[in-house]
Design a protein around this motif. Structure first.
Motif, PDB file in Angstrom:
ATOM      1  N   UNK A   1       0.851  -1.184   0.000  1.00  0.00           N
ATOM      2  CA  UNK A   1       0.000   0.000   0.000  1.00  0.00           C
ATOM      3  C   UNK A   1       0.887   1.235   0.000  1.00  0.00           C
ATOM      4  N   UNK A   2       0.419   2.299  -0.630  1.00  0.00           N
ATOM      5  CA  UNK A   2       1.181   3.542  -0.649  1.00  0.00           C
ATOM      6  C   UNK A   2       1.044   4.260  -1.969  1.00  0.00           C
ATOM      7  N   UNK A   3       2.061   5.067  -2.287  1.00  0.00           N
ATOM      8  CA  UNK A   3       2.040   5.864  -3.519  1.00  0.00           C
ATOM      9  C   UNK A   3       3.020   5.266  -4.521  1.00  0.00           C
ATOM     10  N   UNK A   4       2.453   4.733  -5.599  1.00  0.00           N
ATOM     11  CA  UNK A   4       3.227   4.004  -6.604  1.00  0.00           C
ATOM     12  C   UNK A   4       3.753   4.958  -7.680  1.00  0.00           C
ATOM     13  N   UNK A   5       5.025   4.789  -8.048  1.00  0.00           N
ATOM     14  CA  UNK A   5       5.642   5.604  -9.100  1.00  0.00           C
ATOM     15  C   UNK A   5       5.110   5.156 -10.457  1.00  0.00           C
ATOM     16  N   UNK A   6       4.494   6.086 -11.193  1.00  0.00           N
ATOM     17  CA  UNK A   6       3.968   5.794 -12.518  1.00  0.00           C
ATOM     18  C   UNK A   6       4.868   6.325 -13.626  1.00  0.00           C
ATOM     19  N   UNK A   7       5.565   7.447 -13.321  1.00  0.00           N
ATOM     20  CA  UNK A   7       6.435   8.065 -14.319  1.00  0.00           C
ATOM     21  C   UNK A   7       7.384   9.011 -13.604  1.00  0.00           C
ATOM     22  N   UNK A   8       8.499   9.320 -14.253  1.00  0.00           N
ATOM     23  CA  UNK A   8       9.445  10.259 -13.663  1.00  0.00           C
ATOM     24  C   UNK A   8      10.823   9.656 -13.520  1.00  0.00           C
TER      25      UNK A   8
ATOM     26  N   UNK B   1      12.333   4.495 -10.233  1.00  0.00           N
ATOM     27  CA  UNK B   1      11.922   3.244 -10.890  1.00  0.00           C
ATOM     28  C   UNK B   1      10.395   3.085 -10.890  1.00  0.00           C
ATOM     29  N   UNK B   2       9.837   2.803 -12.060  1.00  0.00           N
ATOM     30  CA  UNK B   2       8.395   2.596 -12.154  1.00  0.00           C
ATOM     31  C   UNK B   2       7.994   1.374 -11.338  1.00  0.00           C
ATOM     32  N   UNK B   3       6.866   1.493 -10.639  1.00  0.00           N
ATOM     33  CA  UNK B   3       6.369   0.384  -9.837  1.00  0.00           C
ATOM     34  C   UNK B   3       6.788   0.450  -8.392  1.00  0.00           C
ATOM     35  N   UNK B   4       7.781   1.284  -8.078  1.00  0.00           N
ATOM     36  CA  UNK B   4       8.222   1.410  -6.686  1.00  0.00           C
ATOM     37  C   UNK B   4       7.192   2.188  -5.872  1.00  0.00           C
ATOM     38  N   UNK B   5       7.084   1.882  -4.586  1.00  0.00           N
ATOM     39  CA  UNK B   5       6.189   2.609  -3.682  1.00  0.00           C
ATOM     40  C   UNK B   5       7.030   3.565  -2.843  1.00  0.00           C
ATOM     41  N   UNK B   6       6.668   4.844  -2.845  1.00  0.00           N
ATOM     42  CA  UNK B   6       7.422   5.878  -2.138  1.00  0.00           C
ATOM     43  C   UNK B   6       6.973   5.924  -0.677  1.00  0.00           C
ATOM     44  N   UNK B   7       7.946   5.796   0.235  1.00  0.00           N
ATOM     45  CA  UNK B   7       7.648   5.860   1.668  1.00  0.00           C
ATOM     46  C   UNK B   7       7.904   7.257   2.242  1.00  0.00           C
ATOM     47  N   UNK B   8       9.016   7.861   1.835  1.00  0.00           N
ATOM     48  CA  UNK B   8       9.347   9.190   2.377  1.00  0.00           C
ATOM     49  C   UNK B   8      10.170   9.970   1.364  1.00  0.00           C
ATOM     50  N   UNK B   9      10.065  11.310   1.441  1.00  0.00           N
ATOM     51  CA  UNK B   9      10.840  12.209   0.586  1.00  0.00           C
ATOM     52  C   UNK B   9      11.500  13.249   1.475  1.00  0.00           C
ATOM     53  N   UNK B  10      12.824  13.317   1.412  1.00  0.00           N
ATOM     54  CA  UNK B  10      13.541  14.281   2.238  1.00  0.00           C
ATOM     55  C   UNK B  10      13.322  14.066   3.721  1.00  0.00           C
TER      56      UNK B  10
END
Length: 533
Positions: A388-395, A398-407
């Motif tokens: 569960x979380x926010x999945x990378x779609x583009x950018x 890596x596509x398909x990775x789930x982002x847990x934290x930024x900075x």
């Protein structure tokens, strides 16, 4: 003055032969392009194959450029169609292959014996599936398409009992799940939003209170009316009415935006296309608004099933098959085809012809139900592999990775901003990555929310389990696209099987033509919001 004797069998050299001009056909538009490639094609087999490889590689490269050009869904679709059209015509000219408008047909008569064998061996099964397909497609009105053989009381009871149970189950469970899959996987259109938008706009027509146990629920009259439409008109009737009603929403909205754009252009004001209702439909093409490989596999299964069913019922009715084979659109494999003798098909009893016509959609709906079961089992069995979380779609992650934290900040969809040029750590399910913040203060990643349960058919898998997602995508697209094509093909629209079935059921060409025009216009009106996105 002497008259020259002329033989009726001879012509003077100064007389011109008056031949009628050759009839021009639409397919002739690409003939000069195709003939150019035919004229420069070498006779040497190896050189010819080398040239074919160059055409294929060039087309694949151009297609990749289209996908990465950042075009709108409409722009990418149109340019891709043109590319595959000219690619297919170039290959046809170069190799001398059969086809039309970029579509290449590889015919193989050796499969006809196999089709004939299984058609007669399991004839009762294919006939039963086709008859139940009529009930699924057209509800109680399917009685107009039946012959005397099918109207025997015992046979009718089985057909309509089984057909109505399947129709209710399909509308309550299968269709909503299919729309969820399409919305989750097809880019460029929120079609579940279109369904919600339709209900909201027509819920004001009135409501009916119903008591369920000790509770009272309120049901909109529109929903009750659509239930009756489905019972009497089946899936095709339900979708037809929905298209017409939704066209009454989309058409004024789009025309209003066009008028506003004209006014803004004339006065120098600003114009915003936002605010249009969700599209009621969209064309589909792998790589543009569908996952590329999974989309090709799903469409190929869909077309093979559809065409094979037509072939089986045609042979059961003793209609000759001229050929069968596989189809490519440009460089894309696009399934299979069968070519029944149309003259023989028109001569058989009407109810048998109706069986042949409805067989393709019936097979698609049966395939849809089969893959619905397989998909449900697969989703339930792989939940522990999902995140569960926010999945990378583009950018730039890596596509398909789930982002847990930024900075160092736990990410839950909030709008985070950092100093431009700053380097920040991004923690994901694939590991930690350092990224430089862009001028807008963002990391530059497109994400969407996914649930471990697979809710809304949006999911992400743990690292190393991407092949499971690929497998689920094939199951999901095969399930959903078989439903969509199976139902849409039954609509009374020119070139669809539903047009000929309506002609047979109505029996009045004027009424049939009028209905066809209305439904075709509504169908196009449903696409308008997608065109302007």
């Amino acid at each position: 003055m002497n008259k020259q004797n002329k033989s009726p069998h001879l012509k003077n050299s100064d007389e011109k032969e008056n031949k009628p001009p050759a009839k021009w056909e639409l397919s002739d538009a690409t003939r000069p392009f195709r003939e150019f490639f035919a004229s420069v094609s070498p006779k040497d087999k190896n050189a010819k194959l080398a040239g074919l490889a160059i055409i294929i590689l060039a087309s694949a490269y151009l297609f990749s450029l289209i996908l990465g050009a950042g075009l709108s869904a409409m722009g990418a679709f149109i340019v891709s169609i043109l590319l595959f059209l000219f690619c297919g015509e170039a290959m046809r000219g170069w190799m001398g292959w059969e086809g039309f408008w970029g579509i290449i047909l590889f015919k193989n008569r050796s499969t006809l014996a196999y089709i004939d064998r299984i058609a007669h061996k399991y004839a009762d099964i294919w006939i039963a599936l086709s008859d139940i397909g009529l009930v699924l497609g057209y509800g109680l009105f399917s009685i107009l398409l039946l012959g005397k053989e099918q109207k025997k009381p015992a046979r009718l009871a089985i057909m309509y009992a089984g057909g109505m149970v399947l129709l209710i189950a399909f509308s309550l469970f299968v269709a909503p799940f299919a729309m969820s899959v399409i919305t989750g996987m097809l880019s460029g259109g929120d079609f579940s939003g279109a369904s919600v938008h339709l209900r909201e706009n027509f819920s004001s027509f009135g409501q009916v209170p119903l008591e369920v146990g000790e509770e009272e629920i309120v049901v909109p009259l529109f929903s009750i009316a659509m239930l009756f439409v489905m019972i009497f008109g089946g899936l095709a009737g339900s979708i037809t009415i929905s298209l017409i009603f939704y066209a009454a929403i989309t058409l004024p909205a789009v025309l209003g935006k066009i008028f506003a754009a004209i006014v803004a252009f004339a006065t120098g004001g600003e114009f915003n296309i936002d605010g249009l209702p969700p599209p009621g439909g969209a064309p589909i093409i792998p790589g543009v608004n569908l996952p590329f490989v999974e989309g090709i596999i799903a469409l190929s299964i869909l077309l093979v099933v559809h065409e094979m069913a037509h072939a089986l019922l045609a042979r059961i009715a003793n209609v000759r098959l001229d050929s069968a084979g596989v189809v490519f659109f440009g460089i894309l494999p696009f399934g299979a085809f069968v070519d029944p003798d149309e003259k023989e098909l028109e001569k058989i009893e009407k109810y048998k012809e109706n069986r042949v016509l409805v067989a393709g959609s019936a097979a698609n709906l049966v395939t849809c139900m089969l893959f619905f079961f397989l998909l449900t089992v697969a989703i339930a069995g792989t939940e522990d592999l999902r995140l569960s979380g926010w999945k990378v779609m583009d950018g730039n992650l890596p596509k398909g990775a789930v982002v847990y934290s930024i900075g160092g900040i736990d990410y839950s969809g909030q709008n985070l901003s950092f100093a431009p040029g700053e380097s920040v750590a991004v923690q994901t399910s694939f590991g930690e990555f350092e990224r430089v913040v862009n001028e807008e203060g963002k990391v530059g990643v497109e994400m969407r929310l996914v649930e471990k349960t697979g809710l809304g058919f949006r999911y992400a898998f743990k690292q190393g389990w991407g092949w499971v997602e690929f497998f689920l995508n094939i199951l999901a697209l095969t399930f959903a696209l078989n439903m969509v094509v199976g139902v849409v093909n039954l609509l009374p629209i020119p070139l669809f099987d539903g047009q000929r079935l309506m002609d047979a059921g109505v029996g009045n060409k004027r009424i049939s033509f009028a209905v066809s025009i209305i439904v075709s216009a509504a169908f196009l009106a449903n696409l308008l919001p997608w065109i302007f996105r």
